[in-house]
Scaffold this motif. Structure first.
Motif, PDB file in Angstrom:
ATOM      1  N   LEU A  57       8.138  47.359   5.869  1.00 38.83           N
ATOM      2  CA  LEU A  57       9.515  47.817   5.787  1.00 38.83           C
ATOM      3  C   LEU A  57      10.023  48.258   7.145  1.00 38.83           C
ATOM      4  N   MET A  58       9.172  48.968   7.889  1.00 39.89           N
ATOM      5  CA  MET A  58       9.557  49.427   9.205  1.00 39.89           C
ATOM      6  C   MET A  58       9.922  48.271  10.111  1.00 39.89           C
ATOM      7  N   ALA A  59       9.107  47.214  10.071  1.00 38.52           N
ATOM      8  CA  ALA A  59       9.332  46.111  10.990  1.00 38.52           C
ATOM      9  C   ALA A  59      10.667  45.433  10.743  1.00 38.52           C
ATOM     10  N   ASP A  97      13.425  64.179   9.139  1.00 39.64           N
ATOM     11  CA  ASP A  97      12.473  63.732  10.145  1.00 39.64           C
ATOM     12  C   ASP A  97      11.067  64.075   9.661  1.00 39.64           C
ATOM     13  N   ILE A  98      10.181  63.109   9.722  1.00 34.38           N
ATOM     14  CA  ILE A  98       8.796  63.320   9.318  1.00 34.38           C
ATOM     15  C   ILE A  98       7.981  63.603  10.570  1.00 34.38           C
ATOM     16  N   THR A  99       7.359  64.752  10.622  1.00 30.72           N
ATOM     17  CA  THR A  99       6.588  65.147  11.794  1.00 30.72           C
ATOM     18  C   THR A  99       5.174  65.519  11.379  1.00 30.72           C
ATOM     19  N   GLY A 100       4.280  65.481  12.347  1.00 36.98           N
ATOM     20  CA  GLY A 100       2.908  65.897  12.101  1.00 36.98           C
ATOM     21  C   GLY A 100       2.036  64.803  11.526  1.00 36.98           C
ATOM     22  N   HIS A 130      -5.012  57.792   7.189  1.00 40.33           N
ATOM     23  CA  HIS A 130      -4.694  58.921   8.064  1.00 40.33           C
ATOM     24  C   HIS A 130      -3.803  58.454   9.200  1.00 40.33           C
ATOM     25  N   ILE A 131      -2.669  59.128   9.362  1.00 37.22           N
ATOM     26  CA  ILE A 131      -1.712  58.818  10.421  1.00 37.22           C
ATOM     27  C   ILE A 131      -1.639  60.029  11.340  1.00 37.22           C
ATOM     28  N   PRO A 132      -2.075  59.905  12.601  1.00 40.60           N
ATOM     29  CA  PRO A 132      -2.035  61.046  13.521  1.00 40.60           C
ATOM     30  C   PRO A 132      -0.612  61.524  13.790  1.00 40.60           C
ATOM     31  N   ALA A 133      -0.519  62.678  14.425  1.00 39.92           N
ATOM     32  CA  ALA A 133       0.773  63.326  14.614  1.00 39.92           C
ATOM     33  C   ALA A 133       1.736  62.510  15.460  1.00 39.92           C
ATOM     34  N   ASP A 134       1.219  61.659  16.373  1.00 38.54           N
ATOM     35  CA  ASP A 134       2.132  60.872  17.200  1.00 38.54           C
ATOM     36  C   ASP A 134       2.669  59.641  16.481  1.00 38.54           C
ATOM     37  N   HIS A 135       2.138  59.344  15.299  1.00 40.63           N
ATOM     38  CA  HIS A 135       2.608  58.235  14.459  1.00 40.63           C
ATOM     39  C   HIS A 135       2.546  56.901  15.187  1.00 40.63           C
ATOM     40  N   TYR A 354      10.895  54.706   8.852  1.00 37.44           N
ATOM     41  CA  TYR A 354      11.434  54.975  10.189  1.00 37.44           C
ATOM     42  C   TYR A 354      10.448  55.794  11.011  1.00 37.44           C
ATOM     43  N   ALA A 355       9.804  56.772  10.389  1.00 40.28           N
ATOM     44  CA  ALA A 355       8.847  57.615  11.110  1.00 40.28           C
ATOM     45  C   ALA A 355       7.649  56.812  11.594  1.00 40.28           C
ATOM     46  N   MET A 356       7.270  55.757  10.858  1.00 41.34           N
ATOM     47  CA  MET A 356       6.098  54.967  11.204  1.00 41.34           C
ATOM     48  C   MET A 356       6.451  53.722  12.017  1.00 41.34           C
ATOM     49  N   ARG A 357       7.629  53.706  12.606  1.00 44.25           N
ATOM     50  CA  ARG A 357       8.106  52.489  13.278  1.00 44.25           C
ATOM     51  C   ARG A 357       7.253  52.102  14.488  1.00 44.25           C
ATOM     52  N   GLY A 358       6.467  53.028  15.018  1.00 42.03           N
ATOM     53  CA  GLY A 358       5.641  52.699  16.175  1.00 42.03           C
ATOM     54  C   GLY A 358       4.317  52.052  15.819  1.00 42.03           C
ATOM     55  N   ILE A 359       4.033  51.878  14.535  1.00 35.76           N
ATOM     56  CA  ILE A 359       2.754  51.312  14.106  1.00 35.76           C
ATOM     57  C   ILE A 359       2.923  49.827  13.836  1.00 35.76           C
TER      58      ILE A 359
END
Length: 416
Positions: A57-59, A97-100, A130-135, A354-359
């Motif tokens: 979905l992010m992509a 915003d999803i953080t952490g 597991h998704i680290p804090a930097d996502h 959106y929060a996971m867009r960097g993965i």
């Protein structure tokens, strides 16, 4: 063209995992379609879509309108509170915003065809995403389903479970015992999450249950999958006789010691998957990643193949060919949306995406537990115990130190 199901073979019992088989030997051009599955769905396959959902979905956000994309992807997704009081839940009003760091519990189940809805179902696959804090990455950690654990007491309103020792997949069954439908799912997941929390201190921000049918449809929509076969693998489920008709190549039976035995069926040649890069048709992909009986490390080899397949599936779903083809993208999103029941922790799926867009596909790392081998529990020879390294890994999940832990233990990353 419809293809008849494989006729019953009284000399070859249904496999313990089940799965799709072709109706006859595929033609060289691969045009002959496989038959519909005739036995139980493979135990592993049900998890293969969940992790990819957010990534897929992010992509698409950058390529098509966000609201249009998510209307495609989520209108048929069943969203339920699966974690109950064990999970973290947001009271969302508008976008957030999803953080952490985040942990998502992924569960595969394998109810038998025609099974009584009230009959307890054990979880066949249990994974922590597991998704680290930097996502910027995601770690997929499997908890062996035969791990011998202490399950805490639990009352689901229909039956009281007094607690006790069992394989960890029994927590799912005990939680949902005596219930059906959404109530069964919710209490089953909650007790499993409670068990994990009580043992290792890991809590969850979301959860998902995935079914086999959705996975099968995704592979079909994608037209098969390209992946590397890393060891010669002989199928115990699909073979062909001299006429090219599909037959089960091995009889499976229970030995006197309680283990599973295999006996080749004369005149049936099993399918063999040879080492190298291959394009697997949907039925081949399903069959290949189900195999464990003839592999040297059994279920751990199967787990590795499943993880390799999972990554190949992600890459295909995230490929430009799919993302820039509105028709195929819509088909993929439709079948993904129907493949799961999700607990998003009260957060809109669009915000998760959106929060996971960097993965991306290469940022999903599959981590080996018990160093990829069966580790007998000292008190139960038919069950498994987690080794110290795996326990340390789960502690790293709890303390949000997984990237550093994996950097210090690079050998735990499964090959892709």
């Amino acid at each position: 063209m419809s293809t008849p199901d494989l006729p019953d073979d009284p000399g070859a019992p249904a496999s313990t995992d089940g799965g799709a088989v072709p109706a006859s030997r595929p033609e060289p051009d691969g045009d002959r379609p496989p038959a519909a599955p005739r036995h139980r769905a493979p135990v592993w396959a049900k998890l293969c879509i969940v992790v990819g959902t957010v990534l897929t979905l992010m992509a698409g956000v950058a390529l098509v309108g966000k609201e249009v994309l998510f209307s495609y992807a989520t209108h048929s997704v069943a969203q339920e509170n699966l974690l109950g009081d064990t999970g973290t839940r947001a009271q969302q009003r508008g976008h957030v915003d999803i953080t952490g760091a985040k942990n998502i519990l992924l569960i595969g189940i394998d109810a038998r065809p025609g099974q009584d809805p009230a009959e307890p179902v054990r979880a066949d696959s249990i994974l922590i995403l597991h998704i680290p804090a930097d996502h910027n990455a995601a770690f997929l950690i499997s908890i062996p389903r035969d791990t011998w654990v202490k399950i805490p007491p639990y009352n689901n309103g229909a039956k009281r479970f007094e607690g006790g020792h069992d394989k960890i997949n029994g927590a799912y069954a005990a939680g949902g015992a005596g219930l059906t439908g959404a109530n069964q799912r919710a209490h089953a997941v909650e007790l499993l999450a409670l068990t994990i929390k009580s043992l290792w201190g890991v809590t969850f921000d979301g959860a998902a249950i995935v079914d086999f049918t959705g996975f099968q449809q995704v592979v079909a929509v994608l037209g098969g999958i390209d992946m590397y076969v890393d060891e010669e693998t002989t199928s115990v489920h699909v073979g062909f006789d001299a006429k090219g008709e599909v037959k089960v190549p091995y009889r499976q039976y229970t030995r006197a010691d309680g283990g599973q035995g295999l006996s080749p069926i004369p005149g049936v040649t099993p399918v063999v998957y040879h080492v190298g890069y291959q394009h697997l048709e949907p039925w081949q992909a399903l069959d290949y990643v189900r195999q464990r009986e003839l592999l040297p490390n059994s279920d751990y080899d199967r787990q590795r193949h499943q993880q390799q397949f999972l990554k190949a599936l992600f890459k295909r779903m995230l490929s430009r060919d799919v993302l820039t083809n509105p028709v195929q993208l819509n088909q993929v999103l439709q079948v993904v949306g129907k493949a799961m029941t999700i607990d998003s922790g009260g957060i809109d799926l669009a915000d998760w995406a959106y929060a996971m867009r960097g993965i991306g596909g290469d940022d999903l790392l599959s981590i080996k537990t018990n160093n990829g081998t069966f580790n007998n529990d000292p008190g139960n020879r038919n069950a498994e115990a987690l080794d110290q390294t795996t326990l340390d890994l789960l502690d790293a999940v709890r303390t949000e130190q997984v990237p550093a832990f994996i950097a210090a233990h690079p050998d735990l990353v499964a090959p892709s």
